[in-house]
Design a protein around this motif. Structure first.
Motif, PDB file in Angstrom:
ATOM      1  N   ARG A  83       0.684  -1.046  -0.020  1.00 16.78           N
ATOM      2  CA  ARG A  83       0.223   0.089  -0.022  1.00 16.78           C
ATOM      3  C   ARG A  83       0.704   1.331   0.024  1.00 16.78           C
ATOM      4  O   ARG A  83       2.136   1.277   0.440  1.00 16.78           O
ATOM      5  CB  ARG A  83      -0.906  -0.010   1.288  1.00 16.78           C
ATOM      6  CG  ARG A  83      -1.807  -1.202   1.269  1.00 16.78           C
ATOM      7  CD  ARG A  83      -2.791  -1.147   2.491  1.00 16.78           C
ATOM      8  NE  ARG A  83      -3.814   0.185   2.107  1.00 16.78           N
ATOM      9  CZ  ARG A  83      -4.755   0.229   3.156  1.00 16.78           C
ATOM     10  NH1 ARG A  83      -5.128  -0.575   3.986  1.00 16.78           N
ATOM     11  NH2 ARG A  83      -5.687   1.261   2.913  1.00 16.78           N
ATOM     12  N   ASP A  84       0.096   2.111  -0.246  1.00 15.02           N
ATOM     13  CA  ASP A  84       0.973   3.512  -0.451  1.00 15.02           C
ATOM     14  C   ASP A  84       1.486   3.998   1.212  1.00 15.02           C
ATOM     15  O   ASP A  84       0.309   3.820   1.845  1.00 15.02           O
ATOM     16  CB  ASP A  84       0.254   4.802  -0.984  1.00 15.02           C
ATOM     17  CG  ASP A  84       0.047   4.583  -2.519  1.00 15.02           C
ATOM     18  OD1 ASP A  84       0.698   3.877  -3.138  1.00 15.02           O
ATOM     19  OD2 ASP A  84      -0.851   5.408  -3.199  1.00 15.02           O
ATOM     20  N   SER A  85       2.419   4.582   1.381  1.00 14.37           N
ATOM     21  CA  SER A  85       2.893   4.988   2.549  1.00 14.37           C
ATOM     22  C   SER A  85       2.256   6.409   3.037  1.00 14.37           C
ATOM     23  O   SER A  85       2.117   6.739   3.806  1.00 14.37           O
ATOM     24  CB  SER A  85       4.421   5.187   2.716  1.00 14.37           C
ATOM     25  OG  SER A  85       4.880   5.890   1.839  1.00 14.37           O
ATOM     26  N   LEU A  86       1.622   7.014   1.783  1.00 18.92           N
ATOM     27  CA  LEU A  86       1.181   8.326   1.845  1.00 18.92           C
ATOM     28  C   LEU A  86      -0.585   8.297   1.485  1.00 18.92           C
ATOM     29  O   LEU A  86      -1.076   7.342   1.053  1.00 18.92           O
ATOM     30  CB  LEU A  86       1.624   9.315   0.930  1.00 18.92           C
ATOM     31  CG  LEU A  86       2.996   9.595   0.919  1.00 18.92           C
ATOM     32  CD1 LEU A  86       3.579  10.448  -0.032  1.00 18.92           C
ATOM     33  CD2 LEU A  86       3.535  10.274   2.138  1.00 18.92           C
ATOM     34  N   PRO A  87      -1.298   8.891   2.170  1.00 14.08           N
ATOM     35  CA  PRO A  87      -2.725   8.808   2.143  1.00 14.08           C
ATOM     36  C   PRO A  87      -2.982   9.475   1.052  1.00 14.08           C
ATOM     37  O   PRO A  87      -2.470  10.265   0.493  1.00 14.08           O
ATOM     38  CB  PRO A  87      -2.981   9.755   3.638  1.00 14.08           C
ATOM     39  CG  PRO A  87      -2.095  10.665   3.601  1.00 14.08           C
ATOM     40  CD  PRO A  87      -0.956  10.069   3.259  1.00 14.08           C
ATOM     41  N   ASP A  88      -4.476   9.239   0.641  1.00 16.95           N
ATOM     42  CA  ASP A  88      -5.134   9.841  -0.090  1.00 16.95           C
ATOM     43  C   ASP A  88      -5.041   9.598  -1.569  1.00 16.95           C
ATOM     44  O   ASP A  88      -5.102  10.608  -2.535  1.00 16.95           O
ATOM     45  CB  ASP A  88      -5.600  11.485  -0.082  1.00 16.95           C
ATOM     46  CG  ASP A  88      -6.086  11.698   1.461  1.00 16.95           C
ATOM     47  OD1 ASP A  88      -6.735  10.793   1.916  1.00 16.95           O
ATOM     48  OD2 ASP A  88      -5.627  12.646   2.163  1.00 16.95           O
ATOM     49  N   PRO A 133       1.087   8.026  -9.045  1.00 14.20           N
ATOM     50  CA  PRO A 133       2.035   7.234  -9.432  1.00 14.20           C
ATOM     51  C   PRO A 133       3.298   7.440  -8.596  1.00 14.20           C
ATOM     52  O   PRO A 133       4.002   6.159  -7.984  1.00 14.20           O
ATOM     53  CB  PRO A 133       2.332   7.171 -10.736  1.00 14.20           C
ATOM     54  CG  PRO A 133       1.218   7.933 -11.606  1.00 14.20           C
ATOM     55  CD  PRO A 133       0.613   8.766 -10.420  1.00 14.20           C
ATOM     56  N   LEU A 134       3.607   8.375  -8.293  1.00  7.91           N
ATOM     57  CA  LEU A 134       4.797   8.688  -7.465  1.00  7.91           C
ATOM     58  C   LEU A 134       4.890   8.092  -6.046  1.00  7.91           C
ATOM     59  O   LEU A 134       5.741   7.719  -5.602  1.00  7.91           O
ATOM     60  CB  LEU A 134       5.398  10.201  -7.504  1.00  7.91           C
ATOM     61  CG  LEU A 134       5.804  11.153  -8.530  1.00  7.91           C
ATOM     62  CD1 LEU A 134       6.224  12.288  -8.650  1.00  7.91           C
ATOM     63  CD2 LEU A 134       7.127  10.363  -9.059  1.00  7.91           C
ATOM     64  N   ALA A 135       3.584   8.037  -5.665  1.00  5.16           N
ATOM     65  CA  ALA A 135       3.522   7.631  -4.258  1.00  5.16           C
ATOM     66  C   ALA A 135       3.704   6.124  -4.255  1.00  5.16           C
ATOM     67  O   ALA A 135       4.302   5.373  -3.458  1.00  5.16           O
ATOM     68  CB  ALA A 135       2.106   7.662  -3.580  1.00  5.16           C
ATOM     69  N   GLY A 136       3.319   5.400  -5.300  1.00  9.13           N
ATOM     70  CA  GLY A 136       3.484   4.042  -5.483  1.00  9.13           C
ATOM     71  C   GLY A 136       5.058   3.642  -5.606  1.00  9.13           C
ATOM     72  O   GLY A 136       5.512   2.459  -5.092  1.00  9.13           O
ATOM     73  N   MET A 137       5.760   4.381  -6.342  1.00  5.93           N
ATOM     74  CA  MET A 137       7.045   4.569  -6.763  1.00  5.93           C
ATOM     75  C   MET A 137       7.687   4.455  -5.464  1.00  5.93           C
ATOM     76  O   MET A 137       8.788   3.835  -5.148  1.00  5.93           O
ATOM     77  CB  MET A 137       7.588   5.495  -7.714  1.00  5.93           C
ATOM     78  CG  MET A 137       7.015   5.214  -8.901  1.00  5.93           C
ATOM     79  SD  MET A 137       7.662   6.526 -10.243  1.00  5.93           S
ATOM     80  CE  MET A 137       7.269   5.918 -11.686  1.00  5.93           C
ATOM     81  N   LEU A 138       7.397   5.418  -4.492  1.00  3.62           N
ATOM     82  CA  LEU A 138       8.098   5.742  -3.089  1.00  3.62           C
ATOM     83  C   LEU A 138       7.718   4.581  -2.367  1.00  3.62           C
ATOM     84  O   LEU A 138       8.751   4.055  -1.497  1.00  3.62           O
ATOM     85  CB  LEU A 138       7.599   6.920  -2.468  1.00  3.62           C
ATOM     86  CG  LEU A 138       7.940   7.056  -1.136  1.00  3.62           C
ATOM     87  CD1 LEU A 138       9.520   7.458  -1.031  1.00  3.62           C
ATOM     88  CD2 LEU A 138       7.272   8.436  -0.514  1.00  3.62           C
ATOM     89  N   SER A 139       6.408   3.983  -2.237  1.00  5.65           N
ATOM     90  CA  SER A 139       6.476   2.641  -1.500  1.00  5.65           C
ATOM     91  C   SER A 139       7.105   1.583  -1.875  1.00  5.65           C
ATOM     92  O   SER A 139       7.737   0.871  -1.029  1.00  5.65           O
ATOM     93  CB  SER A 139       4.623   2.426  -1.699  1.00  5.65           C
ATOM     94  OG  SER A 139       4.664   1.038  -0.829  1.00  5.65           O
ATOM     95  N   GLY A 140       7.481   1.426  -3.337  1.00  9.43           N
ATOM     96  CA  GLY A 140       8.192   0.505  -3.829  1.00  9.43           C
ATOM     97  C   GLY A 140       9.837   0.510  -3.103  1.00  9.43           C
ATOM     98  O   GLY A 140      10.382  -0.178  -2.701  1.00  9.43           O
ATOM     99  N   LEU A 141      10.282   1.748  -3.214  1.00 14.70           N
ATOM    100  CA  LEU A 141      11.604   2.144  -3.119  1.00 14.70           C
ATOM    101  C   LEU A 141      11.928   1.959  -1.238  1.00 14.70           C
ATOM    102  O   LEU A 141      12.967   1.799  -1.060  1.00 14.70           O
ATOM    103  CB  LEU A 141      11.991   3.556  -3.328  1.00 14.70           C
ATOM    104  CG  LEU A 141      12.051   3.790  -5.113  1.00 14.70           C
ATOM    105  CD1 LEU A 141      12.345   5.278  -5.307  1.00 14.70           C
ATOM    106  CD2 LEU A 141      13.247   3.091  -5.451  1.00 14.70           C
TER     107      LEU A 141
END
Length: 216
Positions: free
Chosen positions: A69-74, A78-86
């Motif tokens: 899951r995204d670590s950021l809300p709402d 796509p950048l939030a998904g990338m961050l979650s992956g990294l």
């Protein structure tokens, strides 16, 4: 670059507002969920795979890969998904693909890796001729990212930047053209709307169907 040092991530965590808010990754293409098709095309290209999703987690878990899951809300994009992956990978590199382009290249990882290694860049993303104009069109969500980009991406999101291309262009990057004669002209066709999905299905029924590597 060793493909075993790449984690693949299928991005399926957005709002899908142009799909009426329905979970796009679970919509079917030629009878199969889009996210499952993407996962199966990506798996042979990398060392391991995961799915980025924020809804219907049990449905995504049924595809047999970890769900992040995204670590950021709402649903910030796509950048939030990338961050979650990294934030989660144990490999040196992350390769992201959207869930809504079921015909993306089976050699995507290799060509992005070759460019990043040649240019000594920390990210590489795809470019292909526009189907109408023939001009180069960027496809930045098809992206290879080095794990050292995590801090930069986190800071960019914290500053309110949600545009994938804007952030990528601020990093040492490679743009990889998928314009060879043998390249599928529909490789990066995405299905932003139900009409897009049906149109690509119609085209695909009259051509070779998308490969399902795990079914081979």
């Amino acid at each position: 670059m060793d493909p075993q040092q790449i984690t693949g991530l299928v991005l399926a965590g957005g709002r899908a507002s142009r799909f009426g808010g329905e979970d796009k990754g679970l919509q079917t293409f030629l009878g199969r969920p889009l996210a499952q098709i993407a996962l199966e095309r990506l798996t042979p290209q990398v060392g391991r795979c995961a799915l980025s999703a924020n809804r219907h987690l049990a449905d995504y878990e049924a595809f047999g890969a970890p769900v992040w899951r995204d670590s950021l809300p709402d649903f910030p994009g796509p950048l939030a998904g990338m961050l979650s992956g990294l934030e989660r990978i144990e490999t040196e590199w992350l390769l992201t693909v959207p869930c809504d382009s079921p015909r993306f290249p089976p050699d995507l990882a290799r060509r992005l890796c070759d460019a990043a290694a040649r240019d000594r860049s920390t990210c590489a993303f795809a470019c292909a001729p526009d189907q109408v104009t023939g001009d180069p069109r960027m496809h930045p969500v098809f992206c290879l990212l080095h794990r050292d980009l995590r801090a930069s991406l986190g800071a960019s999101l914290s500053a309110g930047e949600h545009r994938v291309m804007r952030w990528l262009q601020s990093q040492p990057h490679s743009i990889v053209a998928f314009d060879l004669p043998a390249d599928d002209p529909q490789a990066f066709a995405n299905t932003n709307t139900p009409d897009d999905l049906r149109r690509l299905e119609a085209l695909s029924r009259h051509a070779a169907p998308p490969e399902h590597p795990l079914d081979a």
